[in-house]
Design an enzyme around this catalytic site. Structure first.
Site, short mmCIF file in Angstrom:
data_model
loop_
_atom_site.label_atom_id
_atom_site.label_comp_id
_atom_site.label_asym_id
_atom_site.label_seq_id
_atom_site.Cartn_x
_atom_site.Cartn_y
_atom_site.Cartn_z
N CYS B 151 31.81 14.79 -37.13
CA CYS B 151 30.78 15.45 -37.10
C CYS B 151 29.82 14.89 -38.39
CB CYS B 151 30.96 17.09 -37.14
SG CYS B 151 32.11 17.30 -38.60
N TYR B 152 30.35 14.75 -39.37
CA TYR B 152 29.83 13.95 -40.47
C TYR B 152 29.47 12.69 -40.26
CZ TYR B 152 31.39 17.64 -43.85
OH TYR B 152 31.40 18.82 -44.73
#
Lengths: 347, 347, 347, 347
Positions: B151-152
């Site tokens: 996600c990051y």
């Protein structure tokens, strides 16, 4: 009680005003004698702030209804811009802590640039002492008018100033990514502060244009001994209180993150309200909530030559009303922590 | 319906598993034929996730109960570390999108360094295609095994990669201050993720040690054409979904923030899911919630030679399950946006 | 696309307007041709609602700028009170779903009592069909003007009406303790809806005086076959979406809570959007978020002769825009669930 | 300080333990000499609760490591069920306030029915005084062992007991719809209390089966002078602190809601911590946060013969640790409000 300091709060219907009341009702040396709110004048405070309804407090009045003969000390929690003329009109014998931004910037022209109009009380601007207590304690003790620091500038300067003064970090490329709770925006009804617009999300605002930038730069420049321009990027968070400043800095040659931590520990030794955390521990805003505390963490960066400073405060306490009382205590010769002994409230 | 793709989700009792189900029940080309969850096997999914109780779905089973003859495609949403052996044991004809971190790092040694053990399926590691679609679309189309990005890394790489490839920003001193909702930490009961420990506050975690750093550096290094070490500082936010990456970069000589925005607009022209905002507009995580969208804002910094990139995604959609479906669509020759047409949900 | 229904949304700058857009951009039979907002006219919708900025939609206009010749169907999402005259002024051939309260109360005098003025379009009041679909499906199919039910009335009537119709509960002493998310209060800037005033707390409001009480009583009285006065106590919750109605009822002699559940299961058999939970399971608002679903739980009380009904909806979907589309589908002969297939979003 | 009361807290690693510490560090007559936590023994409290890291406090130890000779007073904040044997084993000279449920129910058999095992210290059960101070002040003053009331029972009984004692409301059909913050569920890691499972929603739990029902019924029955069974339906809210009890009652013949309010005003005249609001004002949980206050509102119902009582407390203060200190103050002859002077924190 007859010898208590008689205190007026101008602007008692906002969040910082209410927070002053919350803290001062337990201050043994203070008696609240006047609370002003122009639009709510005539009401008991408990109608505007039901959480304060059980205390024996004066009703809200307009500023021009205050009997200044019965007042010894003034907290001014009025909106930015309106404050200059109000304070200029007060009897000169009154000591004042001003929570607005009106007297924080020493340079009249910087003020005019950022606030869009010429300063209306330049002679008071010269007199005003910047009340970041841990950096400026002796000057505060002798002040008649103290400019209480902004919330972001408090959270940012406390970790930065000692390190810059000692030359342990460079003044170049300081990046301050700040996250604030929404009470910093006040209690006025604005669409952007509605629950539905703030909850469950985050966004930056005032990017490269927030008025707290010059205030931080003023302190940082003084500490660095040269003019500094820095990055300051505030973000609005779904929380009522709290500020976290994540500060990305470059180390001076030969200096490590551990050196920074050691320097901060030494700088804040003996301070009641600033605490440097052990290595590896990151501060949380919820660990200072409701208190006048500032927690600071220091981390080495994976990028060589860089370090990360993390600091947290409650924006309404150390970032506003608590620090204002800390200033009052010093100005009046009271013990500095009096009325500020509350431990943080968690959860 | 007889020609629908028969899909299995391994690890359907976690948040990313549930999110795959949420999205796939509306995908016209997909039929969910197997949902696994080792500890919850035997239960209807609606018992574990009541919001999905009204759909006609298979009950949860253990992985070794799945009849692979009836499966065409696999989403693997198992915890990091357990995935390598599971995928290695699947019939080789199955196409797989893996949502774990197990196949994201191309370099086996980097994997071992950050995850603390030797990789258990190095030959699959070589085969796996990194599924950041907008950066790697053609490779994904031909892949059998796709490593779905973290996600990051998704939120960080989408604004950075085109700028680095074109040399518009420097690869030095990239600082990524990221803020994430708590669903990224999964549904397992951990004290640190309790409501009382997350609500109304923020803190950094995994400072200079988060495992998504090498994944971001891998992509950034490829784009920059040289090895890059960068700052990546994640923060835990009181929100269920969303990531905001605030990225502080240095401009290449002669380049302005407007140039960056123009380059990103050009790079993402024609993309369904990535949108570059007009000058002056800062993206909010709540404006992508529930969707596969990524919004990017670009700002000039007050510090000369610097710029600020802001990007937001929903960590469970574009940062996990949505991007996984986007990958599946490409791998299977479906229209890329199919099943991902949901508009963001605000407020 | 040439045969798509051409739809106008009046009042597109509020939360229910935006929610209509969110859902309708995926409705295959609909084309949005006009979006009105008096104060925001001239702006693209994406400026008012950035989450909708990526869609190909008409700019906001004023109502008197709409070309009605190009419109087939109207959703009216204007504030209560302003709607009557607007709808009365529309071409009579247009089918309309009105999301305001203006046409919900059949009795003109009850309207005048609760809203403080005489109704301005009494003949339309007579024509309007109350659009609680599951209770009134056939009438909706033939309607030209549908009064979309309120959010609280939807959540309260769905569990109550079948039980009252069958005489399984008494009409005396019905107590509805309702909890609502704050989006029900709209997007206008009001101090009481600020994040700081809503987060981390709860309070009742409109106690014994909320305007949804007569709407609920209207439906309950019809079902009971006699005039009913009931307790309706709404509470404001720190959540953007969702309503939970906790309803305390008396059982008819010889009837058990299990009988109630069985009756509700039978009543809602075949319904797409209403689901009765198994014994022992309490519905959560977060399990319907973003969807048109209503979940109902039934519990025996420890007090003999009493039972507890719990029902949840998303106030912006089944409580407003979703139900409005459900009504449109019926009025136009589309499949009832079209455009409403979204699964709930959790977490 | 040499004459300060030497206090031990058993179970200092939970939320109620931490809240005792928060409040007691400002209590001028108390010195904390022992803090126990079986699994965390050996750690400084600041490691478990960083918000308390700046105070001079003893490290955590196991219960069997406490030197009882140095202890005068014990707060027992251990889990329900484990407490009976611990308290039975303490030196008999120690005064104790127990925050668990173990000694709240006078009737041994009721205890066994609701807690699933025979009571292990029935003779202490007989000795224990129920510490709802405003209802039982004189008995508390002479007690050695006080059973501190539960949070829900405190919020529910304070409005109900005076009215039942005076026969102003009927004991039939009392319906208590209660809403609680999540800290009441403790700090143990449970999936149901994760942020993602609690935020932005509400649900009932323990419907018709919550263990606080018999505790409320015990007090209500005593006040009514006859056995009462009532409805008690708790709901879990997205807030860390606070309880709102919405109580639906029947008026005795000839009695109005105004009579109820007048009776409560009279009953709580002179009380420091209980305040009855003016007509028309509904209490908010956020207006008592962090304080030992209870606010009560009274409303007429639209249903003839009915009224609505609304009461709010902070579950960790008046509902647990604050009330425990209030009890200690009485037991030790200190002023009742000492250490509890904190004003509520809003926002």
């Amino acid at each position: 009680m007859s010898t208590a300091l008689r205190v007026a709060i101008l602007g008692a219907s906002g969040y910082t005003g209410a927070e002053l009341v919350r803290l001062l009702v337990r201050h043994p040396d203070v008696r609240l004698v006047a609370l002003t709110a122009e639009r709510q004048a005539g009401k008991p405070l408990g109608e505007v702030f039901p959480h304060l309804g059980g205390y024996d407090l004066p009703d809200l009045v307009k500023i021009d209804q205050v009997d200044w003969d019965g007042v010894d000390f003034v907290f001014c929690a009025l909106p930015h811009g309106t404050t200059q003329e109000v304070i200029a009109s007060l009897p000169a014998r009154l000591k004042v802590v001003d929570l607005s931004a009106d007297f924080r910037l020493h340079d009249i022209e910087t003020y005019a640039t950022w606030y869009g109009h010429a300063h209306k009380a330049p002679e008071l601007q010269t007199e005003a002492v910047y009340g970041l207590v841990e950096a400026n304690r002796e000057a505060v003790k002798g002040a008649r008018l103290v400019a209480n620091p902004g919330c972001y500038p408090t959270a940012s300067q406390l970790p930065l100033l000692p390190l810059l003064r000692q030359g342990l970090i460079l003044a170049d490329d300081i990046i301050i990514d700040a996250k604030s709770g929404v009470s910093g925006a006040g209690r006025d009804a604005k669409q952007g502060n509605l629950y539905g617009e703030v909850a469950e999300g985050i966004h930056a605002y005032g990017v490269a244009s927030h008025r707290h930038a010059p205030e931080i730069e003023q302190g940082v420049s003084e500490a660095a001994g040269k003019p500094v321009v820095l990055n300051f990027t505030p973000h609005l968070m779904p929380m009522s209180r709290g500020i976290l400043s994540s500060i990305y800095v470059k180390l001076a040659p030969g200096i490590s993150a551990d050196d920074l931590r050691a320097a901060l520990v030494a700088a804040y030794k003996g301070e009641t309200f600033v605490r440097v955390l052990p290595a590896g521990q990151a501060p949380q805003t919820r660990h200072v909530k409701g208190s006048n505390h500032c927690l600071i963490g220091v981390f080495a960066d994976r990028v060589p030559g860089r370090a990360i400073l993390l600091s947290v405060i409650d924006n309404l306490v150390k970032g506003a009303s608590g620090q204002a009382i800390q200033n009052m205590n010093l100005m009046m010769g009271f013990p500095e922590q009096r009325g500020l002994e509350q431990a943080p409230m968690f959860p």
